[in-house]
Write an enzyme that holds these catalytic residues in place. Structure first.
Site, PDB file in Angstrom:
ATOM      1  N   ASP A  57    -113.072  56.412  14.521  1.00 56.13           N
ATOM      2  CA  ASP A  57    -112.450  55.144  14.135  1.00 56.13           C
ATOM      3  C   ASP A  57    -112.639  54.227  15.333  1.00 56.13           C
ATOM      4  OD1 ASP A  57    -110.833  52.962  13.663  1.00 56.13           O
ATOM      5  OD2 ASP A  57    -109.063  54.121  13.110  1.00 56.13           O
ATOM      6  N   TYR A 160    -113.172  37.626   7.811  1.00 58.56           N
ATOM      7  CA  TYR A 160    -114.506  38.126   8.156  1.00 58.56           C
ATOM      8  C   TYR A 160    -115.201  37.176   9.129  1.00 58.56           C
ATOM      9  CZ  TYR A 160    -119.139  40.179   7.457  1.00 58.56           C
ATOM     10  OH  TYR A 160    -120.352  40.788   7.647  1.00 58.56           O
TER      11      TYR A 160
END
Length: 254
Positions: A57, A160
């Site tokens: 991660d 984003y």
């Protein structure tokens, strides 16, 4: 830097642009560690290219540090980091029901894309600095993955675009910061590519998106991204630069 024989880290290496990059580096002789949350798929890719797979991660130091340690144990210290992992999101600021967009959705995208990229870079750099310099004083190369959305974000892409814009803004100061150690830093900003996520869309939608690209009027191929990523490693004078790879595309508002 000559890629041959050096250890490389590729985040998001289990699919899409990351997988293509891992395969290209391996083809050029690198010892590749494929880092991804999807360990099963990462293991498949690693087996096919003679590399190693590590669950990771990227936004969690407690996950990233062991992954880098495992890669180093298998391949030796890495001199190449390809930050390709990332997630997308599209949420309007005000939802259809009149409610405000959920804050946690924004935070998650920024955490994975921007904080995650910084996390991997700081950990990689700290491992790279003690290495003996190569010819010309170079110790390593790191690459970030932004997006054309950093410049022409569409409706609903606030999270984003912010995350990718942050990567663009981080590139030059990161290159300046690490110049004293001989570590180069560049960013690629891809446009519309034929990734697995894109290929889940209906063919008519894919064709329409491809037609919006001036030339060539097609979706980018993941291997084209990978080839440019490898060139950044090989070209010793590329540093502190953000390179668009988009066929002259400029995204419309929606």
């Amino acid at each position: 830097m000559d890629i041959q024989g050096h250890a490389a880290i590729v985040t998001g290496g289990a699919s899409g642009l990351g997988e293509a990059t891992a395969r290209e580096l391996a083809r050029l002789g690198a010892k590749v560690a494929v880092l991804d949350l999807n360990l099963a798929r990462a293991t498949e890719v690693a087996a096919e290219i003679g590399g190693i797979a590590c669950a990771c991660d990227i936004a969690d130091a407690a996950s990233a540090e062991p992954a880098l340690a495992r890669a180093a144990e298998a391949h030796g210290p890495a001199r190449v980091l390809m930050n390709v992992a990332g997630i997308g999101s599209a949420k309007r600021v005000v939802q259809r029901d009149g409610s405000a967009a959920p804050l946690d959705a924004f935070e998650r995208v920024v955490r994975v894309n921007l904080v995650g990229s910084y996390n991997m870079s700081r950990l990689f750099a700290a491992r790279c600095v003690p290495l003996e310099p190569l010819a010309g004083g170079e110790r390593g190369v790191m690459l970030f993955t932004a997006s054309v959305a950093a410049f022409d974000g569409q409706v609903g892409q606030q999270a984003y675009s912010a995350s990718k814009g942050g990567i663009v803004g981080m590139t030059l100061p990161m290159a300046r910061d690490l110049a004293q150690y001989g570590i180069r830093v560049c960013t690629l900003a891809p446009g519309l590519f034929a990734t697995p996520l894109m290929q889940e869309l209906p063919e008519a939608v894919q064709a329409s998106l491809a037609a919006s690209i001036p030339f060539p009027p097609r979706l980018g191929r993941p291997e084209e991204f990978a080839q440019l990523a490898a060139h950044v490693v090989a070209n010793g004078h590329l540093n502190g630069e953000v390179i668009r790879l988009d066929g002259a595309l400029r995204m419309a508002p929606r």
